[in-house]
Design a protein around this motif. Structure first.
Motif, PDB file in Angstrom:
ATOM      1  N   ASP A 229       0.831  -1.211   0.000  1.00  0.00           N
ATOM      2  CA  ASP A 229       0.000   0.000   0.000  1.00  0.00           C
ATOM      3  C   ASP A 229       0.861   1.254   0.000  1.00  0.00           C
ATOM      4  OD1 ASP A 229      -2.323  -1.471  -0.011  1.00  0.00           O
ATOM      5  OD2 ASP A 229      -2.667  -1.319   2.152  1.00  0.00           O
ATOM      6  N   LYS A 232       2.298   1.755  -3.465  1.00  0.00           N
ATOM      7  CA  LYS A 232       1.281   2.229  -4.402  1.00  0.00           C
ATOM      8  C   LYS A 232       0.975   3.707  -4.184  1.00  0.00           C
ATOM      9  CE  LYS A 232      -1.018  -2.202  -5.262  1.00  0.00           C
ATOM     10  NZ  LYS A 232      -2.244  -3.017  -5.077  1.00  0.00           N
ATOM     11  N   GLN A 233       0.979   4.138  -2.920  1.00  0.00           N
ATOM     12  CA  GLN A 233       0.779   5.551  -2.633  1.00  0.00           C
ATOM     13  C   GLN A 233       1.937   6.392  -3.169  1.00  0.00           C
ATOM     14  OE1 GLN A 233       0.093   6.050   1.618  1.00  0.00           O
ATOM     15  NE2 GLN A 233      -1.295   4.273   1.652  1.00  0.00           N
ATOM     16  N   ARG A 235       3.792   5.667  -5.805  1.00  0.00           N
ATOM     17  CA  ARG A 235       3.977   5.509  -7.249  1.00  0.00           C
ATOM     18  C   ARG A 235       3.846   6.798  -8.052  1.00  0.00           C
ATOM     19  NH1 ARG A 235       5.515   5.539 -11.447  1.00  0.00           N
ATOM     20  NH2 ARG A 235       5.308   4.084 -13.187  1.00  0.00           N
ATOM     21  N   GLN A 387       2.715  -5.201 -10.418  1.00  0.00           N
ATOM     22  CA  GLN A 387       1.475  -4.431 -10.299  1.00  0.00           C
ATOM     23  C   GLN A 387       1.754  -2.994  -9.858  1.00  0.00           C
ATOM     24  OE1 GLN A 387      -1.500  -6.352  -7.888  1.00  0.00           O
ATOM     25  NE2 GLN A 387      -1.186  -8.352  -8.824  1.00  0.00           N
ATOM     26  N   ILE A 388       2.695  -2.829  -8.949  1.00  0.00           N
ATOM     27  CA  ILE A 388       3.028  -1.493  -8.451  1.00  0.00           C
ATOM     28  C   ILE A 388       3.529  -0.597  -9.581  1.00  0.00           C
ATOM     29  CG2 ILE A 388       4.658  -0.199  -7.022  1.00  0.00           C
ATOM     30  CD1 ILE A 388       4.524  -2.679  -5.089  1.00  0.00           C
ATOM     31  N   GLY A 390       3.086  -0.997 -12.755  1.00  0.00           N
ATOM     32  CA  GLY A 390       2.057  -0.804 -13.779  1.00  0.00           C
ATOM     33  C   GLY A 390       2.570  -1.008 -15.196  1.00  0.00           C
TER      34      GLY A 390
END
Length: 390
Positions: A229, A232-233, A235, A387-388, A390
């Motif tokens: 998390d 992802k924040q 990114r 996934q992070i 992308g």
């Protein structure tokens, strides 16, 4: 750096899998039973290595930087070196069976050990082994149950590196790369590897004590999810993910990167080319890497590999490699051949500095403590890293 290799090779390119290595089946980590070499025989004439850039210089990069030709003259072993940008690449290359040895970091070494790709080493054949700093021997990333799987080479920190013109005050926390509104926002640089998830866990270890993170490579699902998390924040603020440190240097020089993770060699080269760069280890500490020369179980030239491990660990050669690459040599006797102030700068022999670093280690399901096999293994780290980004 195979008895089980044929069965596990494909899975182990991405993870320490279920072949007794703490994978998805929840089995306790175990290494295949392999014998260490008992003597060093005549040179086979060739040595094929997988290396980090700068570990086998032969004068082609800089005519004054050459420790390969001296080795070839002494041993008769002609060196062929394949540079790998990441630990994942190193594992894949070693699993091909074409190489005799590798300069593996901790996020690759356990995968190589548990897959049977690398063999135990006979430390009695390594004439400089006794001179290696004690805290580099028999570590979780280069040994299993007291059996060493290589010759320690050198180590270093993943420093917080920043442009002093953009961030004039030295950062005291990694929050400079994690906070959404920091001075480095939109210009953060991260290391491009699943192992970077540990950097997020390191930050959370200090700032989210409720998660009870003790080892940033042994994360339960809750701890792992929190690290994901955070990444992802972060990114939207990331300008660059780097694997080749030369690419990172160019971005720092151009002013595209303000702050992020880098090796000391990156900062030194960027500074030498005019970039206003500085490094620090913030209050949370830092991740780090400790490299180990490992011999392939099916090495075609094992005698040359042992001769290389003896050569590369000699004090004078250690000094040459360490100063060229920008790392602390495993053999502290190298300091007598290093430039004045070098060993102080790189904290050679400084146990307290070493303990501030969380050295790369392959994540496996077996947490290594009373929690059992409930930790998230490397296959999941790899999946979520994709996934992070992308």
């Amino acid at each position: 750096m195979r008895l089980t290799r044929l069965a596990c090779a494909a899975a182990l390119i991405l993870a320490v899998g279920a072949c007794g290595a703490g994978g998805s089946e929840g089995k306790q980590a175990s290494a295949p039973r392999l014998n260490a070499q008992q003597e060093i025989g005549a040179s086979e004439g060739t040595l094929n290595l997988v290396i980090w850039a700068g570990y086998a210089e032969n004068g082609s990069t800089d005519p004054t930087v050459d420790w390969v030709h001296g080795f070839q003259r002494r041993t008769g072993c002609r060196v062929n070196a394949k540079v790998a940008d990441t630990s994942d690449s190193m594992v894949a290359l070693m699993n091909s069976g074409q190489y005799d040895g590798v300069s593996a970091s901790g996020d690759a070494s356990l995968r190589l050990i548990y897959s049977g790709t690398v063999a135990p080493v006979n430390t009695n054949l390594l004439r400089n082994y006794g001179d290696v700093a004690p805290y580099l021997r028999d570590q979780p990333y280069n040994s299993v149950k007291g059996q060493m799987y290589g010759m320690p080479h050198g180590y270093g920190a993943n420093y917080l590196t920043y442009r002093t013109d953009k961030i004039p005050q030295k950062p005291t926390s990694w929050s400079i790369v994690w906070d959404k509104k920091s001075a480095a926002a939109d210009h953060v640089v991260d290391y491009d590897s699943p192992i970077y998830i540990a950097d997020a866990a390191l930050y959370l270890k200090s700032h989210r004590p409720d998660l009870k993170i003790t080892d940033v490579y042994e994360l339960t699902q809750e701890q792992f999810d929190a690290a994901i998390d955070l990444l992802k924040q972060q990114r939207p603020n990331v300008n660059q993910y780097w694997s080749n440190y030369l690419d990172e240097i160019q971005s720092f020089k151009a002013g595209d990167n303000y702050a992020g993770t880098a090796w000391q060699v990156t900062a030194q080269l960027a500074k030498s080319e005019g970039a206003p760069i500085a490094t620090t280890i913030p209050q949370e500490g830092a991740t780090g890497w400790s490299d180990t020369w490992m011999i392939a179980t099916r090495a075609e030239h094992p005698n040359c590999m042992y001769k290389w491990m003896n050569w590369i660990s000699e004090p004078k050669i250690q000094a040459a490699v360490a100063q060229w690459f920008g790392e602390a040599p495993a053999n502290p006797k190298a300091c007598q051949y290093a430039a004045k102030g070098f060993c102080s700068q790189f904290h050679v022999g400084d146990v307290d500095f070493y303990r501030r670093l969380a050295f790369w280690k392959t994540p496996v399901a077996d947490c290594g403590d009373s929690r059992g096999a409930v930790c998230v293994d490397y296959s999941k780290w790899t999946e979520l890293w994709s996934q992070i980004k992308g």
